[in-house]
Design a protein around this motif. Structure first.
Motif, PDB file in Angstrom:
ATOM      1  N   GLN A  27      64.410  -6.027  24.538  1.00 29.88           N
ATOM      2  CA  GLN A  27      65.629  -6.433  24.349  1.00 29.88           C
ATOM      3  C   GLN A  27      66.799  -6.062  25.175  1.00 29.88           C
ATOM      4  O   GLN A  27      67.636  -6.727  25.593  1.00 29.88           O
ATOM      5  CB  GLN A  27      65.914  -6.061  22.479  1.00 29.88           C
ATOM      6  N   ARG A  28      66.721  -4.813  25.869  1.00 26.84           N
ATOM      7  CA  ARG A  28      67.697  -4.253  26.889  1.00 26.84           C
ATOM      8  C   ARG A  28      67.672  -5.068  27.855  1.00 26.84           C
ATOM      9  O   ARG A  28      68.478  -5.071  28.861  1.00 26.84           O
ATOM     10  CB  ARG A  28      67.550  -3.072  26.927  1.00 26.84           C
ATOM     11  N   LEU A  29      66.140  -5.484  28.461  1.00 30.77           N
ATOM     12  CA  LEU A  29      66.247  -6.188  29.759  1.00 30.77           C
ATOM     13  C   LEU A  29      66.359  -7.606  29.754  1.00 30.77           C
ATOM     14  O   LEU A  29      66.232  -8.121  30.774  1.00 30.77           O
ATOM     15  CB  LEU A  29      64.841  -5.816  30.284  1.00 30.77           C
ATOM     16  N   LEU A  30      66.405  -8.426  28.377  1.00 34.61           N
ATOM     17  CA  LEU A  30      66.685  -9.671  28.493  1.00 34.61           C
ATOM     18  C   LEU A  30      68.232 -10.057  28.607  1.00 34.61           C
ATOM     19  O   LEU A  30      69.284  -9.149  28.233  1.00 34.61           O
ATOM     20  CB  LEU A  30      66.350 -10.333  27.079  1.00 34.61           C
ATOM     21  N   THR A  31      68.287 -11.047  28.894  1.00 31.61           N
ATOM     22  CA  THR A  31      70.054 -11.743  28.913  1.00 31.61           C
ATOM     23  C   THR A  31      70.371 -12.017  27.580  1.00 31.61           C
ATOM     24  O   THR A  31      69.452 -12.058  26.646  1.00 31.61           O
ATOM     25  CB  THR A  31      70.051 -13.028  29.819  1.00 31.61           C
ATOM     26  N   ARG A  32      71.703 -12.216  27.297  1.00 27.67           N
ATOM     27  CA  ARG A  32      72.036 -12.291  26.119  1.00 27.67           C
ATOM     28  C   ARG A  32      71.400 -13.343  25.408  1.00 27.67           C
ATOM     29  O   ARG A  32      71.139 -13.314  24.256  1.00 27.67           O
ATOM     30  CB  ARG A  32      73.755 -12.511  26.155  1.00 27.67           C
ATOM     31  N   GLU A  90      68.510 -15.027  26.082  1.00 26.57           N
ATOM     32  CA  GLU A  90      67.186 -14.862  25.746  1.00 26.57           C
ATOM     33  C   GLU A  90      66.985 -13.813  24.701  1.00 26.57           C
ATOM     34  O   GLU A  90      65.829 -13.895  23.678  1.00 26.57           O
ATOM     35  CB  GLU A  90      66.478 -14.086  27.251  1.00 26.57           C
ATOM     36  N   SER A  91      67.960 -12.790  24.552  1.00 24.94           N
ATOM     37  CA  SER A  91      67.750 -11.844  23.525  1.00 24.94           C
ATOM     38  C   SER A  91      67.903 -12.467  22.131  1.00 24.94           C
ATOM     39  O   SER A  91      67.251 -11.926  21.223  1.00 24.94           O
ATOM     40  CB  SER A  91      68.772 -10.759  23.881  1.00 24.94           C
ATOM     41  N   ARG A  92      68.867 -13.297  22.136  1.00 24.16           N
ATOM     42  CA  ARG A  92      69.041 -13.933  20.655  1.00 24.16           C
ATOM     43  C   ARG A  92      67.880 -14.734  20.247  1.00 24.16           C
ATOM     44  O   ARG A  92      67.479 -14.500  18.839  1.00 24.16           O
ATOM     45  CB  ARG A  92      70.450 -14.783  20.717  1.00 24.16           C
ATOM     46  N   ARG A  93      67.325 -15.552  21.286  1.00 23.04           N
ATOM     47  CA  ARG A  93      66.227 -16.289  21.080  1.00 23.04           C
ATOM     48  C   ARG A  93      65.096 -15.555  20.544  1.00 23.04           C
ATOM     49  O   ARG A  93      64.290 -15.725  19.292  1.00 23.04           O
ATOM     50  CB  ARG A  93      65.892 -17.209  21.715  1.00 23.04           C
ATOM     51  N   PHE A  94      64.923 -14.291  21.241  1.00 20.45           N
ATOM     52  CA  PHE A  94      63.735 -13.450  20.775  1.00 20.45           C
ATOM     53  C   PHE A  94      63.933 -12.919  19.562  1.00 20.45           C
ATOM     54  O   PHE A  94      62.876 -12.865  18.748  1.00 20.45           O
ATOM     55  CB  PHE A  94      63.767 -12.416  21.932  1.00 20.45           C
ATOM     56  N   LEU A  95      65.035 -12.419  19.239  1.00 25.50           N
ATOM     57  CA  LEU A  95      65.318 -11.928  17.860  1.00 25.50           C
ATOM     58  C   LEU A  95      65.091 -12.772  16.721  1.00 25.50           C
ATOM     59  O   LEU A  95      64.590 -12.420  15.484  1.00 25.50           O
ATOM     60  CB  LEU A  95      66.617 -11.099  17.924  1.00 25.50           C
ATOM     61  N   ILE A  96      65.639 -13.967  16.906  1.00 22.06           N
ATOM     62  CA  ILE A  96      65.398 -14.928  15.882  1.00 22.06           C
ATOM     63  C   ILE A  96      64.026 -15.251  15.699  1.00 22.06           C
ATOM     64  O   ILE A  96      63.444 -15.231  14.282  1.00 22.06           O
ATOM     65  CB  ILE A  96      66.142 -16.234  16.359  1.00 22.06           C
ATOM     66  N   ASP A  97      62.991 -15.393  16.567  1.00 27.60           N
ATOM     67  CA  ASP A  97      61.586 -15.438  16.609  1.00 27.60           C
ATOM     68  C   ASP A  97      61.073 -14.030  16.070  1.00 27.60           C
ATOM     69  O   ASP A  97      59.878 -14.290  15.038  1.00 27.60           O
ATOM     70  CB  ASP A  97      61.018 -15.662  17.836  1.00 27.60           C
ATOM     71  N   LEU A  98      61.479 -12.936  16.474  1.00 33.92           N
ATOM     72  CA  LEU A  98      60.881 -11.728  15.875  1.00 33.92           C
ATOM     73  C   LEU A  98      61.197 -11.444  14.300  1.00 33.92           C
ATOM     74  O   LEU A  98      60.334 -11.174  13.527  1.00 33.92           O
ATOM     75  CB  LEU A  98      61.442 -10.490  16.608  1.00 33.92           C
ATOM     76  N   GLU A 123      69.662  -4.015  13.282  1.00 38.17           N
ATOM     77  CA  GLU A 123      70.629  -3.796  13.809  1.00 38.17           C
ATOM     78  C   GLU A 123      70.811  -3.001  15.041  1.00 38.17           C
ATOM     79  O   GLU A 123      71.503  -3.217  15.963  1.00 38.17           O
ATOM     80  CB  GLU A 123      71.424  -2.687  12.705  1.00 38.17           C
ATOM     81  N   ASN A 124      69.673  -2.400  15.320  1.00 43.40           N
ATOM     82  CA  ASN A 124      69.309  -1.445  16.569  1.00 43.40           C
ATOM     83  C   ASN A 124      69.360  -2.612  17.738  1.00 43.40           C
ATOM     84  O   ASN A 124      69.897  -2.381  18.732  1.00 43.40           O
ATOM     85  CB  ASN A 124      68.226  -0.654  16.345  1.00 43.40           C
ATOM     86  N   LEU A 125      68.547  -3.532  17.470  1.00 42.66           N
ATOM     87  CA  LEU A 125      68.247  -4.563  18.264  1.00 42.66           C
ATOM     88  C   LEU A 125      69.659  -5.455  18.696  1.00 42.66           C
ATOM     89  O   LEU A 125      69.894  -5.979  19.663  1.00 42.66           O
ATOM     90  CB  LEU A 125      67.253  -5.610  18.047  1.00 42.66           C
ATOM     91  N   ILE A 126      70.402  -5.870  17.595  1.00 45.38           N
ATOM     92  CA  ILE A 126      71.535  -6.618  17.807  1.00 45.38           C
ATOM     93  C   ILE A 126      72.606  -5.888  18.738  1.00 45.38           C
ATOM     94  O   ILE A 126      73.306  -6.818  19.603  1.00 45.38           O
ATOM     95  CB  ILE A 126      72.020  -7.094  16.294  1.00 45.38           C
ATOM     96  N   GLN A 127      72.587  -4.610  18.528  1.00 47.22           N
ATOM     97  CA  GLN A 127      73.359  -3.891  19.292  1.00 47.22           C
ATOM     98  C   GLN A 127      73.365  -4.071  20.684  1.00 47.22           C
ATOM     99  O   GLN A 127      74.051  -3.719  21.725  1.00 47.22           O
ATOM    100  CB  GLN A 127      73.326  -2.235  18.826  1.00 47.22           C
ATOM    101  N   GLN A 128      72.004  -4.468  21.188  1.00 46.57           N
ATOM    102  CA  GLN A 128      71.786  -4.610  22.701  1.00 46.57           C
ATOM    103  C   GLN A 128      72.134  -5.667  23.227  1.00 46.57           C
ATOM    104  O   GLN A 128      71.858  -6.271  24.301  1.00 46.57           O
ATOM    105  CB  GLN A 128      70.397  -4.146  22.799  1.00 46.57           C
ATOM    106  N   GLU A 129      72.631  -6.737  22.366  1.00 46.62           N
ATOM    107  CA  GLU A 129      72.825  -8.227  22.903  1.00 46.62           C
ATOM    108  C   GLU A 129      74.128  -8.009  23.704  1.00 46.62           C
ATOM    109  O   GLU A 129      75.131  -7.445  23.610  1.00 46.62           O
ATOM    110  CB  GLU A 129      73.103  -9.225  21.599  1.00 46.62           C
TER     111      GLU A 129
END
Length: 297
Positions: free
Chosen positions: A252-257, A259-267, A291-297
């Motif tokens: 999540q830290r290495l994805l763009t904003r 990309e991160s949102r799409r990944f989090l939705i799927d996860l 919450e931990n992952l959202i903070q990285q967006e």
């Protein structure tokens, strides 16, 4: 040569029906034996039973705890399979991005063939091993990759870094980066990822291993990471770096904003679908994982 005694130590093979019976004898509830037998015709008993390790009764290792079911076992297996597929997609994105970043920066800092100069790397021994590996990769790619053959015909086999990088693996670029000149390592880590290079080194090593596990259909559920990623102190307070959640966090830290949102939705959708059967301790998810992952967006 194997002796007769060696063969005697190995258990004889079992039929699909016998495999179902073994599960039942170990206290695994099976509602439909015929379905279970057909499932085992598609998924090796030895492979599937690894997911049942978490069902084992601590007082009797040969039996599973009450309420252990074949349905829950297959659910864990399917969750793990789909998690691997999800991670493969985002790991591809990260790998291709990093190939782009490292080849661009090497080319502009050291020139198109700068990767061949040992002066641009920390350890000469590792640099030589890296070049030998790359030459083998390029040689094997000549028949299948037109751009490699083009460079042999037009440039006598002198292949610029932006072309050579395309025949490498995640593991290769991880090692290449680790041995790269520290100034350029620091520059890449700061400009593209905004983290210290020591963390990026560690994260790439972790993710290249996770990528290989996923690509070869290995198990993620209830497994420790082979390479534990270096984490910041505040992150280590929230979760450990031994389970797959740590890898998901650094992904999540290495994805763009976006990309991160799409990944989090799927996860989140995947987690919700299998929520009843997942033991979050076995994948390292803290209670506030989202919450931990959202903070990285």
């Amino acid at each position: 040569m194997n002796s007769d005694n060696d063969y005697m130590k190995i258990k004889p093979p079992t039929t699909y029906k016998e495999q179902v019976e073994i599960f039942q004898k170990r206290n695994l509830h099976i509602e439909n034996s015929e379905f279970a037998e057909k499932y085992l015709q598609r998924v090796n008993y030895y492979r599937l039973s690894a997911y049942a390790i978490t069902f084992k009764d601590p007082l009797c290792k040969e039996h599973y705890t009450e309420n252990s079911t074949f349905e829950k076992l297959t659910s864990l297996y399917e969750f793990d399979r789909r998690l691997r597929l999800l991670l493969l997609g985002v790991l591809e994105t990260i790998e291709i991005s990093f190939r782009t970043h490292i080849s661009y920066e090497i080319a502009h800092k050291f020139g198109p063939l700068g990767y061949k100069d040992k002066e641009n790397f920390i350890k000469e021994k590792y640099h030589k091993e890296s070049l030998d590996e790359l030459e083998n990769l390029i040689s094997r790619s000549r028949k299948g990759e037109l751009f490699i053959e083009h460079h042999f015909k037009k440039y006598n086999g002198n292949i610029p870094i932006w072309a050579a990088i395309e025949v490498t693996s995640f593991g290769y670029i991880s090692k290449l980066y680790r041995n790269l000149n520290e100034d350029l390592k620091r520059h890449i880590a700061k400009v593209y990822y905004n983290i210290p290079y020591l963390y990026l080194e560690s994260w790439l090593q972790t993710l290249s291993n996770v990528r290989n596990v996923c690509a070869h259909y290995g198990r993620l559920y209830n497994k420790k990471l082979t390479f534990k990623p270096r984490l910041f102190k505040e992150d280590l307070k929230n979760f450990n770096n031994q389970k797959i959640y740590a890898a998901i966090y650094i992904i999540q830290r290495l994805l763009t904003r976006e990309e991160s949102r799409r990944f989090l939705i799927d996860l989140e959708a995947l987690i919700l679908e299998y929520d009843e059967n997942i033991d979050f301790l076995h994948i390292g998810f803290p209670t506030n994982w989202k919450e931990n992952l959202i903070q990285q967006e």
